[in-house]
Design a protein around this motif. Structure first.
Motif, PDB file in Angstrom:
ATOM      1  N   ALA A  63       0.814  -1.218   0.000  1.00  0.00           N
ATOM      2  CA  ALA A  63       0.000   0.000   0.000  1.00  0.00           C
ATOM      3  C   ALA A  63       0.849   1.271   0.000  1.00  0.00           C
ATOM      4  N   PRO A  64       1.820   1.418   0.912  1.00  0.00           N
ATOM      5  CA  PRO A  64       2.628   2.644   0.866  1.00  0.00           C
ATOM      6  C   PRO A  64       3.473   2.754  -0.410  1.00  0.00           C
ATOM      7  N   ALA A  65       3.901   1.621  -0.955  1.00  0.00           N
ATOM      8  CA  ALA A  65       4.704   1.654  -2.186  1.00  0.00           C
ATOM      9  C   ALA A  65       3.864   2.192  -3.340  1.00  0.00           C
ATOM     10  N   LEU A  66       2.641   1.690  -3.496  1.00  0.00           N
ATOM     11  CA  LEU A  66       1.791   2.169  -4.585  1.00  0.00           C
ATOM     12  C   LEU A  66       1.375   3.618  -4.344  1.00  0.00           C
ATOM     13  N   ASP A  67       1.108   3.966  -3.102  1.00  0.00           N
ATOM     14  CA  ASP A  67       0.765   5.352  -2.785  1.00  0.00           C
ATOM     15  C   ASP A  67       1.900   6.288  -3.211  1.00  0.00           C
ATOM     16  N   MET A  68       3.133   5.899  -2.950  1.00  0.00           N
ATOM     17  CA  MET A  68       4.276   6.733  -3.332  1.00  0.00           C
ATOM     18  C   MET A  68       4.374   6.856  -4.855  1.00  0.00           C
ATOM     19  N   VAL A  69       4.211   5.752  -5.566  1.00  0.00           N
ATOM     20  CA  VAL A  69       4.252   5.788  -7.031  1.00  0.00           C
ATOM     21  C   VAL A  69       3.191   6.750  -7.554  1.00  0.00           C
ATOM     22  N   MET A  70       1.982   6.629  -7.047  1.00  0.00           N
ATOM     23  CA  MET A  70       0.883   7.456  -7.540  1.00  0.00           C
ATOM     24  C   MET A  70       1.082   8.926  -7.189  1.00  0.00           C
ATOM     25  N   ARG A  71       1.640   9.217  -6.029  1.00  0.00           N
ATOM     26  CA  ARG A  71       1.902  10.618  -5.661  1.00  0.00           C
ATOM     27  C   ARG A  71       2.974  11.222  -6.572  1.00  0.00           C
ATOM     28  N   VAL A  72       3.982  10.439  -6.905  1.00  0.00           N
ATOM     29  CA  VAL A  72       5.009  10.927  -7.825  1.00  0.00           C
ATOM     30  C   VAL A  72       4.378  11.207  -9.187  1.00  0.00           C
ATOM     31  N   ILE A  73       3.545  10.302  -9.657  1.00  0.00           N
ATOM     32  CA  ILE A  73       2.883  10.492 -10.941  1.00  0.00           C
ATOM     33  C   ILE A  73       2.017  11.754 -10.904  1.00  0.00           C
ATOM     34  N   ASP A 124      11.578  13.611 -16.550  1.00  0.00           N
ATOM     35  CA  ASP A 124      12.721  12.725 -16.315  1.00  0.00           C
ATOM     36  C   ASP A 124      12.885  12.432 -14.834  1.00  0.00           C
ATOM     37  N   ILE A 125      12.847  13.479 -14.021  1.00  0.00           N
ATOM     38  CA  ILE A 125      13.037  13.300 -12.579  1.00  0.00           C
ATOM     39  C   ILE A 125      11.867  12.525 -11.975  1.00  0.00           C
ATOM     40  N   GLY A 126      10.660  12.748 -12.498  1.00  0.00           N
ATOM     41  CA  GLY A 126       9.495  12.005 -12.020  1.00  0.00           C
ATOM     42  C   GLY A 126       9.632  10.519 -12.287  1.00  0.00           C
ATOM     43  N   ALA A 127      10.104  10.178 -13.479  1.00  0.00           N
ATOM     44  CA  ALA A 127      10.305   8.765 -13.818  1.00  0.00           C
ATOM     45  C   ALA A 127      11.365   8.145 -12.914  1.00  0.00           C
ATOM     46  N   GLN A 128      12.404   8.897 -12.613  1.00  0.00           N
ATOM     47  CA  GLN A 128      13.450   8.393 -11.712  1.00  0.00           C
ATOM     48  C   GLN A 128      12.896   8.160 -10.311  1.00  0.00           C
ATOM     49  N   PHE A 129      12.124   9.117  -9.800  1.00  0.00           N
ATOM     50  CA  PHE A 129      11.548   8.985  -8.456  1.00  0.00           C
ATOM     51  C   PHE A 129      10.527   7.855  -8.373  1.00  0.00           C
ATOM     52  N   PRO A 168      -4.295  16.935 -13.741  1.00  0.00           N
ATOM     53  CA  PRO A 168      -3.831  16.825 -12.371  1.00  0.00           C
ATOM     54  C   PRO A 168      -5.001  16.920 -11.384  1.00  0.00           C
ATOM     55  N   LEU A 169      -4.838  16.219 -10.300  1.00  0.00           N
ATOM     56  CA  LEU A 169      -5.787  16.234  -9.203  1.00  0.00           C
ATOM     57  C   LEU A 169      -5.127  16.921  -8.023  1.00  0.00           C
ATOM     58  N   SER A 170      -5.914  17.485  -7.149  1.00  0.00           N
ATOM     59  CA  SER A 170      -5.301  18.043  -5.941  1.00  0.00           C
ATOM     60  C   SER A 170      -5.167  16.897  -4.938  1.00  0.00           C
ATOM     61  N   LEU A 171      -3.974  16.736  -4.441  1.00  0.00           N
ATOM     62  CA  LEU A 171      -3.696  15.651  -3.499  1.00  0.00           C
ATOM     63  C   LEU A 171      -4.166  16.028  -2.108  1.00  0.00           C
ATOM     64  N   PRO A 172      -4.648  15.043  -1.332  1.00  0.00           N
ATOM     65  CA  PRO A 172      -5.046  15.338   0.039  1.00  0.00           C
ATOM     66  C   PRO A 172      -3.826  15.695   0.871  1.00  0.00           C
ATOM     67  N   THR A 173      -4.013  16.572   1.792  1.00  0.00           N
ATOM     68  CA  THR A 173      -2.908  16.925   2.701  1.00  0.00           C
ATOM     69  C   THR A 173      -3.102  16.158   3.999  1.00  0.00           C
ATOM     70  N   HIS A 174      -2.009  15.729   4.563  1.00  0.00           N
ATOM     71  CA  HIS A 174      -2.053  15.006   5.836  1.00  0.00           C
ATOM     72  C   HIS A 174      -1.773  15.980   6.960  1.00  0.00           C
ATOM     73  N   HIS A 175      -2.529  15.862   8.019  1.00  0.00           N
ATOM     74  CA  HIS A 175      -2.351  16.763   9.173  1.00  0.00           C
ATOM     75  C   HIS A 175      -1.452  16.138  10.194  1.00  0.00           C
TER      76      HIS A 175
END
Length: 175
Positions: A63-73, A124-129, A168-175
């Motif tokens: 779950a955290p791995a996919l979340d990170m991929v999607m946030r980078v995208i 390029d940097i997004g693909a790397q991340f 683009p979508l607006s990402l939720p912010t974590h408090h």
């Protein structure tokens, strides 16, 4: 003297246009990607759904791995990314591209995976991340028996994305 082995090339097929024709591993990943986008669109934390899906198939760390991929995208996309709603029966071009990049990363073909992500989708940097968490996700899926099938990525220009959500979508912010 060496043995002569007959060479039988493996014939790879492209991605289907209908989601029902996907393999279980592809279906799982697509469902998670679409769920993530749907949650972000509704301003809901996508980790709740991802965590449930990942725990259900025995890989809670996915779950955290996919979340990170999607946030980078979401943050590094060069153009609006088209992802279908969770129940859409069609498989869109960007979805095919993401499944293909995930399969390449899972197969340790990192250079090709990065190229697929960069090809009109991410900076390029997004693909790397995105590559690191995508590789980790692939390894976690393999441990749970979800090996992504090798396929060809054909010309995506004429694929109808139908009811896809455009970023683009607006990402939720974590408090």
């Amino acid at each position: 003297m060496g043995r002569i082995m007959p060479f039988a090339p493996r014939i790879l097929h492209g991605y289907p246009s209908a989601t029902e024709a996907l393999d279980p591993a592809e279906s799982l990943l697509l469902l998670a990607i679409r769920g993530w986008v749907d949650d972000v669109r509704q301003a809901t934390d996508p980790l709740l759904r991802l965590g449930g899906i990942a725990a259900q198939v025995g890989v809670p760390a996915a779950a955290p791995a996919l979340d990170m991929v999607m946030r980078v995208i979401a943050r590094t996309a060069l153009r609006p990314v088209q992802i279908g709603c969770p129940r859409c029966p069609r498989l869109g071009a960007d979805e095919q591209r993401l499944l293909h990049a995930a399969r390449l990363a899972q197969g340790r073909e990192t250079g090709l995976a990065q190229e697929v992500l960069r090809d009109g989708l991410l900076s390029d940097i997004g693909a790397q991340f995105a590559l690191g968490p995508l590789q980790g996700l692939g390894e976690l899926l393999i441990t749970a028996g979800f090996k992504l099938r090798p396929r060809l990525l054909v010309d995506l220009a004429g694929i109808d994305d139908g009811d896809a959500v455009h970023w683009p979508l607006s990402l939720p912010t974590h408090h």
